[in-house]
Design an enzyme around this catalytic site. Sequence first.
Site, PDB file in Angstrom:
ATOM      1  N   GLY B 201       0.923  -1.262   0.010  1.00  0.00           N
ATOM      2  CA  GLY B 201       0.106  -0.041   0.135  1.00  0.00           C
ATOM      3  C   GLY B 201       0.923   1.230  -0.020  1.00  0.00           C
ATOM      4  O   GLY B 201       2.052   1.150  -0.317  1.00  0.00           O
ATOM      5  N   THR B 226      -4.261  -8.053  -7.729  1.00  0.00           N
ATOM      6  CA  THR B 226      -4.184  -7.814  -6.422  1.00  0.00           C
ATOM      7  C   THR B 226      -2.985  -6.811  -6.089  1.00  0.00           C
ATOM      8  O   THR B 226      -1.995  -7.139  -6.575  1.00  0.00           O
ATOM      9  CB  THR B 226      -3.864  -9.339  -5.653  1.00  0.00           C
ATOM     10  OG1 THR B 226      -4.841 -10.192  -6.115  1.00  0.00           O
ATOM     11  CG2 THR B 226      -3.615  -9.146  -4.236  1.00  0.00           C
ATOM     12  N   LEU B 227      -3.508  -5.698  -5.395  1.00  0.00           N
ATOM     13  CA  LEU B 227      -2.563  -4.526  -5.304  1.00  0.00           C
ATOM     14  C   LEU B 227      -1.170  -5.205  -4.453  1.00  0.00           C
ATOM     15  O   LEU B 227      -1.421  -5.837  -3.556  1.00  0.00           O
ATOM     16  CB  LEU B 227      -3.089  -3.429  -4.356  1.00  0.00           C
ATOM     17  CG  LEU B 227      -2.379  -2.246  -4.254  1.00  0.00           C
ATOM     18  CD1 LEU B 227      -1.936  -1.458  -5.629  1.00  0.00           C
ATOM     19  CD2 LEU B 227      -2.845  -1.354  -3.234  1.00  0.00           C
ATOM     20  N   ASP B 228      -0.218  -4.914  -5.189  1.00  0.00           N
ATOM     21  CA  ASP B 228       1.405  -5.287  -4.691  1.00  0.00           C
ATOM     22  C   ASP B 228       1.130  -6.792  -4.470  1.00  0.00           C
ATOM     23  O   ASP B 228       2.147  -7.122  -3.379  1.00  0.00           O
ATOM     24  CB  ASP B 228       1.472  -4.568  -3.193  1.00  0.00           C
ATOM     25  CG  ASP B 228       1.397  -3.054  -3.401  1.00  0.00           C
ATOM     26  OD1 ASP B 228       1.764  -2.538  -4.547  1.00  0.00           O
ATOM     27  OD2 ASP B 228       1.123  -2.210  -2.535  1.00  0.00           O
ATOM     28  N   GLY B 229       0.488  -7.466  -5.113  1.00  0.00           N
ATOM     29  CA  GLY B 229       0.275  -9.018  -4.786  1.00  0.00           C
ATOM     30  C   GLY B 229       0.846  -9.855  -6.082  1.00  0.00           C
ATOM     31  O   GLY B 229       0.702 -10.962  -5.891  1.00  0.00           O
TER      32      GLY B 229
END
Lengths: 284, 284, 284, 284
Positions: B201, B226-229
Amino acid sequence: MKRTAILLINCPDRKGIVSTVASFLYEHGANILHADQHRDDESSLFFMRVEWALEDFDLDEASLKDKFSSIAAQFSMTWQVEYSDRVPTIAIFVSGQLHCLADLLHRHQTGELNCRIALVISNHRQAEPLTRYFEVPFFYMPVTPETKPEVEQQQLALVADQSVDLIVLARYMQVLSADFVARYPRRIINVHHSFLPAFTGARPYHAAFAQGVKLIGSTSHYVTATLDGGPIIEQDVIRISHRDQVEDLIQKGRDLERIVLSRAVRWHLDHRILCYANKTVIFD
Amino acid sequence: MKRTAILLINCPDRKGIVSTVASFLYEHGANILHADQHRDDESSLFFMRVEWALEDFDLDEASLKDKFSSIAAQFSMTWQVEYSDRVPTIAIFVSGQLHCLADLLHRHQTGELNCRIALVISNHRQAEPLTRYFEVPFFYMPVTPETKPEVEQQQLALVADQSVDLIVLARYMQVLSADFVARYPRRIINVHHSFLPAFTGARPYHAAFAQGVKLIGSTSHYVTATLDGGPIIEQDVIRISHRDQVEDLIQKGRDLERIVLSRAVRWHLDHRILCYANKTVIFD
Amino acid sequence: MKRTAILLINCPDRKGIVSTVASFLYEHGANILHADQHRDDESSLFFMRVEWALEDFDLDEASLKDKFSSIAAQFSMTWQVEYSDRVPTIAIFVSGQLHCLADLLHRHQTGELNCRIALVISNHRQAEPLTRYFEVPFFYMPVTPETKPEVEQQQLALVADQSVDLIVLARYMQVLSADFVARYPRRIINVHHSFLPAFTGARPYHAAFAQGVKLIGSTSHYVTATLDGGPIIEQDVIRISHRDQVEDLIQKGRDLERIVLSRAVRWHLDHRILCYANKTVIFD
Amino acid sequence: MKRTAILLINCPDRKGIVSTVASFLYEHGANILHADQHRDDESSLFFMRVEWALEDFDLDEASLKDKFSSIAAQFSMTWQVEYSDRVPTIAIFVSGQLHCLADLLHRHQTGELNCRIALVISNHRQAEPLTRYFEVPFFYMPVTPETKPEVEQQQLALVADQSVDLIVLARYMQVLSADFVARYPRRIINVHHSFLPAFTGARPYHAAFAQGVKLIGSTSHYVTATLDGGPIIEQDVIRISHRDQVEDLIQKGRDLERIVLSRAVRWHLDHRILCYANKTVIFD
């Protein structure tokens, strides 16, 4: 080695602290060997560690404490004084994996760790021969969920009986109760086999493998009531690749754990660590 | 540089894969320059990258694809073939911080990155002079929550128009929509300024500072919904201490970001990355 | 940023130095922001760097120098005082490889380097467009063995004309004469592409490759009359393997060179470096 | 653990090597677990390590050697075959500093080192209790310049008697004679406490301190007749600062020495090292 005294100070920042402390020490004949300061901009806190040779110093411990108290009051200091010839006592807790224990025992023998190792406590039998070889008392204390409160009382009794200053969790796989932890604030050091705050909790190497990270890490920290959440003392990492399976991570991680834990223990024993805001200042 | 072909293979592991592929290439006159395999024990998957000189190779692209298809079918392979003289096209997205952009443009000029940089897209004006100096078309495309869907359509049109193979997010501070990401699977590379999965984040350096970690990191990864995933491609870290304030973390982190992002881009352009199970195999 | 003053001290160690300096500053209203000391046990030398905010400080530069002189005399100090708002001037010398130059120019633009870049001097034409893009005067000054003495005189004239405080050799492939070096003692910083003292002289990456080392390094140092032998400021390394050919070493090394050189320049500009016994103390 | 065979190959590079080897193994039922190749561009040499499960393999050792010989002859290969269940035997030589010995003994007990430790030889008495604790035969063999030739004969007799495959010099401070070394080519591993080729010879930490380097290193290598000049197997470094005195370098270096030596020993025992041109290829 020279006999030295170490003064650790933590107070709100304002003008004149260094000048006042340095002048006080100078007036009493201190030969300053090391001095380090830190100022945290955000919190406006000031931290200081000063170490001096005692040979020409004209105050004994009681007089020092007495006289320094008024300076401390003036600046609202939290402070402590330590003497290099007062060797701290430690207890080591360990489970079935012995690499950190073996490392600490060997470093102690080599002279790297300025302490007395009073006892080793384990919930497994494996550590016994190694501990006895180094002529350290060994206590086998198995733990079940039911017996845990009682066992912890026995552990606390043993540790108190030896006037233990620092408890080292050298891959001890039991979570200490909040009550236990509260008895030794900033005096229990643990090693966690991940680069915290990533991969808290159990089986961090498996989690790191599943996540596909390219470096694995290890973290030593003071134990607080929050699992894997206490002030971080030291961290280190090593590169891995897709060729490394979980067992390779475990093996590579063992080297990190030993280094990261032993550094934390040494810095604590040398009175190089100050804590604030769940963080550490390391005066290396 | 010699003209070479690169074959990337991903299939269930079984006997005879290497033998079959190597014999096929040998029979057609391939001079193998590099070959690397990997077998994932847990998933029983097999991965291979083989690169060979084309000078004595007797198959053109169509014939190679035609003939290799039956081998691929036999082993249930996912596969692709690439040619070193077919230079990929990239687009760079950037916001107000230019260090990664400047680094990529300079490396490209030096010859480190085997690609054509077709365009730079930014939601800020700062990047324009630098981009123009390197003679790359620049598109200023500001984004608000309201205009984002429309702007993304314009971005996609620009990128499609240039037949872009890879989109590089060089500190682009807008989150791409799932629809956008779905159009370029495993073809969008981002750099995140933390050691993922720690500090996902926004404002990871502030989070790292608050946590008191002793190392900060940076991570390049493929972008997924998926954010940063997404699958991690590369990570690196640098040591910090209590003396470092947030601004020091930001400054030290910039060096990590540039290195970690540029490595990911280079490996992608050299067809050295295979993905599976949200992880990467890097054939370096 | 606050206006600050920085005092650098180097003297024989004895009691009372910290006390005297701190009291002097306190009496004149200094708010100390950073203070760091070092004592070299072998040589019994004492080093100190202290930085304070000037807002309540009651001495101007002339008064400070005047009043501190007597303290300095008393302790046989070598000392200097610097002001954060007096921006140093630098000249960059470069040859055909531009990665260090590009890095310094970009860092300067980002605000990482507190200096004015007065000019770039090169024995090649390649650096001209980049230098002009950053609006820095560029001087093309080719060198042959015959013209070298004359060219050096011209370089010295240019540098003197701009009141240059620091000369940065950003992969400048000419050896400066002893006469030139003597004019800027501790004020010329070079980057050498090896982990000194290994691989001095020309073509260190080729030497590292031939030797089969497993890490390559880079070193920034002050230039003295001894080639590659001046006080080391910073070093860093990166892992390589048998898979890396000489060109890979060169490419990986470029990242090291940029980081190691820029750190040295920043520390010098921030007055963080003290030299003694052909070594450096870095007050970071 | 599965029973596996490992084939190590070293030959002039030409087409068809991988194909021929892979087909040969496939025809005889080998299930390849790991395969790695390397091609040195400069020398046009080809290196290969292939490991396969033996369960369905239809050749015993004699038949394998017999049948593979004709392939080897065809490609002018230098080659060897190893079996994972044939545990190598090692001898450890040590002097007064025990950290590397303790580390190897503990790693062996943990299962990290696939070998039998047949004996420990030392010119000091200190290592005896530790060695005996791990139930390894200990031989005290003091050395003087006069007795050295005779002692080396006794050492060679002991080592030969135990059919030792690898001699590990774990901080053994005696230089072995050229005759001794010639008896165990590429089968003696030493650890040197510097980043070779910097600081060869005695007292490298003192030399590093005097030089003012910012990182110290350690190197493991095969022993040849050239002191500190044999093929490098592994190196690592750690950052130091002006605050570190020689004793700090020695202490920090011990961690490097243990890691660097144990990696070299493990790779040798796992048959992962090939040598050529006084360099190593490490198939990790």
